[in-house]
Design a protein around this motif. Structure first.
Motif, PDB file in Angstrom:
ATOM      1  N   PRO A   9      37.944  35.089  55.617  1.00 18.09           N
ATOM      2  CA  PRO A   9      38.560  35.060  54.287  1.00 18.09           C
ATOM      3  C   PRO A   9      39.351  33.771  54.090  1.00 18.09           C
ATOM      4  N   ALA A  10      39.253  33.167  52.896  1.00 21.92           N
ATOM      5  CA  ALA A  10      40.112  32.012  52.586  1.00 21.92           C
ATOM      6  C   ALA A  10      41.550  32.529  52.566  1.00 21.92           C
ATOM      7  N   GLU A  11      42.505  31.648  52.888  1.00 23.80           N
ATOM      8  CA  GLU A  11      43.905  32.094  52.947  1.00 23.80           C
ATOM      9  C   GLU A  11      44.366  32.691  51.628  1.00 23.80           C
ATOM     10  N   ASP A  12      43.871  32.097  50.527  1.00 23.31           N
ATOM     11  CA  ASP A  12      44.307  32.574  49.211  1.00 23.31           C
ATOM     12  C   ASP A  12      43.301  33.532  48.580  1.00 23.31           C
ATOM     13  N   SER A  13      42.528  34.230  49.414  1.00 16.29           N
ATOM     14  CA  SER A  13      41.548  35.171  48.845  1.00 16.29           C
ATOM     15  C   SER A  13      42.123  36.578  48.761  1.00 16.29           C
ATOM     16  N   ILE A  14      41.506  37.367  47.912  1.00 18.50           N
ATOM     17  CA  ILE A  14      41.891  38.775  47.778  1.00 18.50           C
ATOM     18  C   ILE A  14      40.777  39.577  48.431  1.00 18.50           C
ATOM     19  N   THR A  15      41.128  40.458  49.377  1.00 22.76           N
ATOM     20  CA  THR A  15      40.099  41.269  50.021  1.00 22.76           C
ATOM     21  C   THR A  15      39.813  42.517  49.182  1.00 22.76           C
ATOM     22  N   VAL A  16      38.537  42.720  48.893  1.00 21.88           N
ATOM     23  CA  VAL A  16      38.114  43.921  48.172  1.00 21.88           C
ATOM     24  C   VAL A  16      37.171  44.683  49.097  1.00 21.88           C
ATOM     25  N   ASP A  17      37.587  45.903  49.497  1.00 25.26           N
ATOM     26  CA  ASP A  17      36.795  46.706  50.430  1.00 25.26           C
ATOM     27  C   ASP A  17      36.094  47.818  49.647  1.00 25.26           C
ATOM     28  N   THR A  18      34.741  47.785  49.697  1.00 25.14           N
ATOM     29  CA  THR A  18      33.975  48.745  48.885  1.00 25.14           C
ATOM     30  C   THR A  18      33.465  49.942  49.704  1.00 25.14           C
ATOM     31  N   SER A  19      33.973  50.097  50.947  1.00 23.65           N
ATOM     32  CA  SER A  19      33.468  51.181  51.818  1.00 23.65           C
ATOM     33  C   SER A  19      33.466  52.539  51.120  1.00 23.65           C
ATOM     34  N   ASP A  20      34.533  52.823  50.372  1.00 24.59           N
ATOM     35  CA  ASP A  20      34.672  54.170  49.796  1.00 24.59           C
ATOM     36  C   ASP A  20      34.249  54.256  48.336  1.00 24.59           C
ATOM     37  N   TYR A  21      33.524  53.253  47.859  1.00 28.24           N
ATOM     38  CA  TYR A  21      33.111  53.277  46.452  1.00 28.24           C
ATOM     39  C   TYR A  21      31.597  53.205  46.330  1.00 28.24           C
ATOM     40  N   ASP A  22      31.067  53.849  45.292  1.00 22.15           N
ATOM     41  CA  ASP A  22      29.649  53.654  44.996  1.00 22.15           C
ATOM     42  C   ASP A  22      29.534  52.365  44.167  1.00 22.15           C
ATOM     43  N   PHE A  23      28.314  52.075  43.712  1.00 24.31           N
ATOM     44  CA  PHE A  23      28.106  50.791  43.041  1.00 24.31           C
ATOM     45  C   PHE A  23      28.992  50.637  41.802  1.00 24.31           C
ATOM     46  N   GLU A  24      29.009  51.674  40.961  1.00 21.06           N
ATOM     47  CA  GLU A  24      29.779  51.625  39.715  1.00 21.06           C
ATOM     48  C   GLU A  24      31.277  51.445  40.020  1.00 21.06           C
ATOM     49  N   GLY A  25      31.742  52.221  41.015  1.00 22.70           N
ATOM     50  CA  GLY A  25      33.153  52.146  41.405  1.00 22.70           C
ATOM     51  C   GLY A  25      33.496  50.762  41.943  1.00 22.70           C
ATOM     52  N   SER A  26      32.612  50.201  42.740  1.00 24.86           N
ATOM     53  CA  SER A  26      32.850  48.866  43.307  1.00 24.86           C
ATOM     54  C   SER A  26      32.900  47.822  42.193  1.00 24.86           C
ATOM     55  N   LYS A  27      31.987  47.979  41.235  1.00 30.87           N
ATOM     56  CA  LYS A  27      31.931  47.015  40.122  1.00 30.87           C
ATOM     57  C   LYS A  27      33.235  47.064  39.310  1.00 30.87           C
ATOM     58  N   ASN A  28      33.695  48.278  39.022  1.00 35.24           N
ATOM     59  CA  ASN A  28      34.924  48.410  38.238  1.00 35.24           C
ATOM     60  C   ASN A  28      36.122  47.841  38.983  1.00 35.24           C
ATOM     61  N   LEU A  29      36.147  48.091  40.290  1.00 37.02           N
ATOM     62  CA  LEU A  29      37.245  47.574  41.116  1.00 37.02           C
ATOM     63  C   LEU A  29      37.249  46.042  41.095  1.00 37.02           C
ATOM     64  N   LEU A  30      36.061  45.483  41.271  1.00 38.05           N
ATOM     65  CA  LEU A  30      35.939  44.021  41.309  1.00 38.05           C
ATOM     66  C   LEU A  30      36.327  43.407  39.956  1.00 38.05           C
ATOM     67  N   LEU A  31      35.844  44.021  38.885  1.00 42.03           N
ATOM     68  CA  LEU A  31      36.171  43.511  37.543  1.00 42.03           C
ATOM     69  C   LEU A  31      37.673  43.579  37.283  1.00 42.03           C
ATOM     70  N   LYS A  32      38.284  44.660  37.729  1.00 42.65           N
ATOM     71  CA  LYS A  32      39.731  44.831  37.527  1.00 42.65           C
ATOM     72  C   LYS A  32      40.491  43.711  38.257  1.00 42.65           C
ATOM     73  N   VAL A  33      40.127  43.485  39.518  1.00 42.31           N
ATOM     74  CA  VAL A  33      40.799  42.450  40.320  1.00 42.31           C
ATOM     75  C   VAL A  33      40.635  41.076  39.653  1.00 42.31           C
ATOM     76  N   ILE A  34      39.439  40.819  39.152  1.00 42.29           N
ATOM     77  CA  ILE A  34      39.171  39.514  38.532  1.00 42.29           C
ATOM     78  C   ILE A  34      39.915  39.382  37.203  1.00 42.29           C
ATOM     79  N   ARG A  35      39.822  40.405  36.371  1.00 42.24           N
ATOM     80  CA  ARG A  35      40.450  40.321  35.031  1.00 42.24           C
ATOM     81  C   ARG A  35      41.957  40.150  35.130  1.00 42.24           C
ATOM     82  N   GLU A  36      42.555  40.772  36.133  1.00 40.77           N
ATOM     83  CA  GLU A  36      44.011  40.642  36.309  1.00 40.77           C
ATOM     84  C   GLU A  36      44.425  39.204  36.592  1.00 40.77           C
ATOM     85  N   ARG A  37      43.454  38.415  37.084  1.00 44.18           N
ATOM     86  CA  ARG A  37      43.790  37.039  37.488  1.00 44.18           C
ATOM     87  C   ARG A  37      43.232  35.965  36.574  1.00 44.18           C
ATOM     88  N   MET A  38      42.519  36.353  35.531  1.00 41.56           N
ATOM     89  CA  MET A  38      41.872  35.361  34.651  1.00 41.56           C
ATOM     90  C   MET A  38      42.880  34.783  33.640  1.00 41.56           C
TER      91      MET A  38
END
Ligand code: DC
Length: 222
Positions: free
Chosen positions: A193-222
């Motif tokens: 991981p880059a030092e300034d990266s955000i770790t997103v762990d999708t182990s407990d999510y299905d595809f839709e859940g992972s997508k929503n999680l990823l979008l949320k993390v990204i939108r919060e930082r845009m």
């Protein structure tokens, strides 16, 4: 100024399929850098060059031209000396070759400008192993997308079975562990991981859940 989002992480974390969807939602261009390493692997395997023949692979670089392009549907395709090889780079053999060639510094140097140029004028989501650390160190958002090896192997196993490819879960898990080891222990641009990266762990999510999680993390930082 264009915006770049770097998505790094191990094989099978869902980087490509999730990045593609997120890129569509945000109207960004999706760039799959693994396809570039796979293409060089394919070129080596077609020429009968062994995976451990570093010199052979390095001299091959003088003979090949690799380009990324987009088809009419906006899907990325990869060209090897002008031939669209997108359909040939997803086999287990191409995966192992890609992992081997990606450990060679000359191969990484060969692909660096190509990747950077993609992010010069367009908003991109670029996925790979070293995008946030090496290729685009100034990316606005850096994500380290991961999931447990067992979960990743199970997803890949199911994909293979759906495609009618006869494999065992144990073999897929072995392959995942082997590639993780190769990708994170190589001397050059290891997966981390880059030092300034955000770790997103999708182990407990299905595809839709992972997508929503990823979008949320990204939108919060845009
Ligand atoms: O993401 P993928 O499975 O298509 O990648 C294929 C191989 O290429 C993988 O073993 C790691 C390597 N790779 C890399 O070293 N750096 C990248 N930016 C992308 C992929």
């Amino acid at each position: 100024m264009s915006i770049a989002i770097a998505i790094d992480g191990p094989a099978g974390a869902g980087k490509s399929s999730l990045s593609k969807e997120v890129a569509r939602e945000l109207s960004f261009i999706y760039v799959d850098t693994g396809a570039l390493y796979r293409t060089i692997g394919l070129a080596a395997s077609r020429k009968g060059i062994s995976m451990d023949d570093k010199d052979g692979i390095v001299s091959l670089l003088d003979e090949i031209e690799v380009k990324l392009a987009f088809n009419d549907e906006g899907t990325q395709i990869v060209l090897l000396n002008g031939e669209d090889v997108s359909g040939y780079i997803r086999t287990p053999q191409a995966s192992m070759y890609a992992s081997a060639v990606s450990a060679i510094p000359e191969v990484r140097a060969f692909l660096l400008d190509l990747q950077r140029n993609m992010a010069k004028n367009d908003n991109v989501i670029m996925d790979g192993r070293d995008i946030g650390t090496v290729v685009l160190p100034n990316a606005k958002i850096k994500i380290f997308l991961t999931a447990s090896a067992e979960k990743r192997a199970m997803r890949r196993y199911k994909e293979n079975i759906e495609k009618g490819i006869d494999v065992s879960y144990e073999d897929v898990l072995k392959d995942v562990n082997e590639r993780d080891y190769n990708d994170s222990h190589r001397a050059i641009a290891p997966l981390k991981p880059a030092e300034d990266s955000i770790t997103v762990d999708t182990s407990d999510y299905d595809f839709e859940g992972s997508k929503n999680l990823l979008l949320k993390v990204i939108r919060e930082r845009m």
